[in-house]
Design a protein around this motif. Structure first.
Motif, mmCIF file in Angstrom:
data_model
loop_
_atom_site.group_PDB
_atom_site.id
_atom_site.type_symbol
_atom_site.label_atom_id
_atom_site.label_comp_id
_atom_site.label_asym_id
_atom_site.label_seq_id
_atom_site.Cartn_x
_atom_site.Cartn_y
_atom_site.Cartn_z
ATOM 1 N N CYS A 69 23.486 -7.922 72.120
ATOM 2 C CA CYS A 69 23.400 -8.046 70.671
ATOM 3 C C CYS A 69 24.644 -8.818 70.253
ATOM 4 O O CYS A 69 25.738 -8.402 70.636
ATOM 5 N N ASN A 71 21.067 -10.909 69.174
ATOM 6 C CA ASN A 71 19.753 -11.204 69.737
ATOM 7 C C ASN A 71 18.895 -9.946 69.808
ATOM 8 O O ASN A 71 17.708 -10.032 69.594
ATOM 9 N N THR A 72 19.455 -8.795 70.132
ATOM 10 C CA THR A 72 18.664 -7.573 70.231
ATOM 11 C C THR A 72 19.287 -6.441 69.404
ATOM 12 O O THR A 72 19.212 -5.283 69.772
ATOM 13 N N CYS A 73 19.904 -6.764 68.277
ATOM 14 C CA CYS A 73 20.601 -5.766 67.459
ATOM 15 C C CYS A 73 19.629 -4.875 66.693
ATOM 16 O O CYS A 73 18.510 -5.275 66.376
ATOM 17 N N ASN A 74 20.084 -3.671 66.396
ATOM 18 C CA ASN A 74 19.332 -2.733 65.576
ATOM 19 C C ASN A 74 19.176 -3.309 64.171
ATOM 20 O O ASN A 74 20.107 -3.888 63.620
ATOM 21 N N GLN A 75 18.000 -3.125 63.586
ATOM 22 C CA GLN A 75 17.727 -3.665 62.252
ATOM 23 C C GLN A 75 17.495 -2.581 61.208
ATOM 24 O O GLN A 75 17.158 -2.879 60.072
ATOM 25 N N SER A 90 20.111 -5.512 80.991
ATOM 26 C CA SER A 90 20.446 -5.337 79.581
ATOM 27 C C SER A 90 20.359 -6.657 78.826
ATOM 28 O O SER A 90 20.428 -7.726 79.413
ATOM 29 N N GLU A 91 20.200 -6.531 77.506
ATOM 30 C CA GLU A 91 20.131 -7.702 76.646
ATOM 31 C C GLU A 91 21.194 -7.564 75.561
ATOM 32 O O GLU A 91 21.263 -6.534 74.901
ATOM 33 N N LEU A 108 21.113 -3.818 74.555
ATOM 34 C CA LEU A 108 19.868 -3.065 74.628
ATOM 35 C C LEU A 108 19.600 -2.792 76.102
ATOM 36 O O LEU A 108 19.640 -3.710 76.927
ATOM 37 N N PRO A 142 16.710 -1.168 78.470
ATOM 38 C CA PRO A 142 15.359 -0.618 78.519
ATOM 39 C C PRO A 142 15.302 0.727 79.252
ATOM 40 O O PRO A 142 15.899 0.895 80.313
#
Length: 108
Positions: free
Chosen positions: A95, A97-101, A92-93, A35, A37
């Protein structure tokens, strides 16, 4: 130093660790995406002379993955010089932890 930046030495260490251990990291930890921002991308693009961005993969000393981003000039060269305000960004973060849902691109 600008927000969410790292030193060239840190970036080089992380990139070297990725080069040495990246394939194993992917196999063991299921890294799927990052991810990034929007505000942070805007910060990179605001640097004088930046026309594109380039990303590099790294692994820190705690075995956490990073997507490092630098500005790129019109000739395709990385712009890294903190005295000129050209930084290496690490915001960045990863995935998981920050994956698309939501569909259509869900990564489980």
């Amino acid at each position: 130093m600008a927000k969410d930046t790292i030193t060239l030495q840190t970036a080089q260490e992380w990139a070297a660790r990725w080069k040495k251990e990246g394939a194993n990291y992917l196999a063991e930890n299921q890294l799927k995406a990052f991810l990034i921002p929007g505000d942070d991308v805007t910060q990179v693009m605001a640097e004088e002379g930046v026309v594109n961005v380039r990303s590099y993969l790294g692994i820190d000393e705690n075995n956490e993955p990073h997507l490092m981003i630098v500005g790129v000039d019109a000739e395709g060269n990385d712009m890294i010089d903190s005295e000129k305000g050209w930084y290496i960004y690490d915001f960045s973060e990863p995935c998981p932890n920050t994956c698309n849902q939501k569909a259509p691109f869900i990564i489980q």
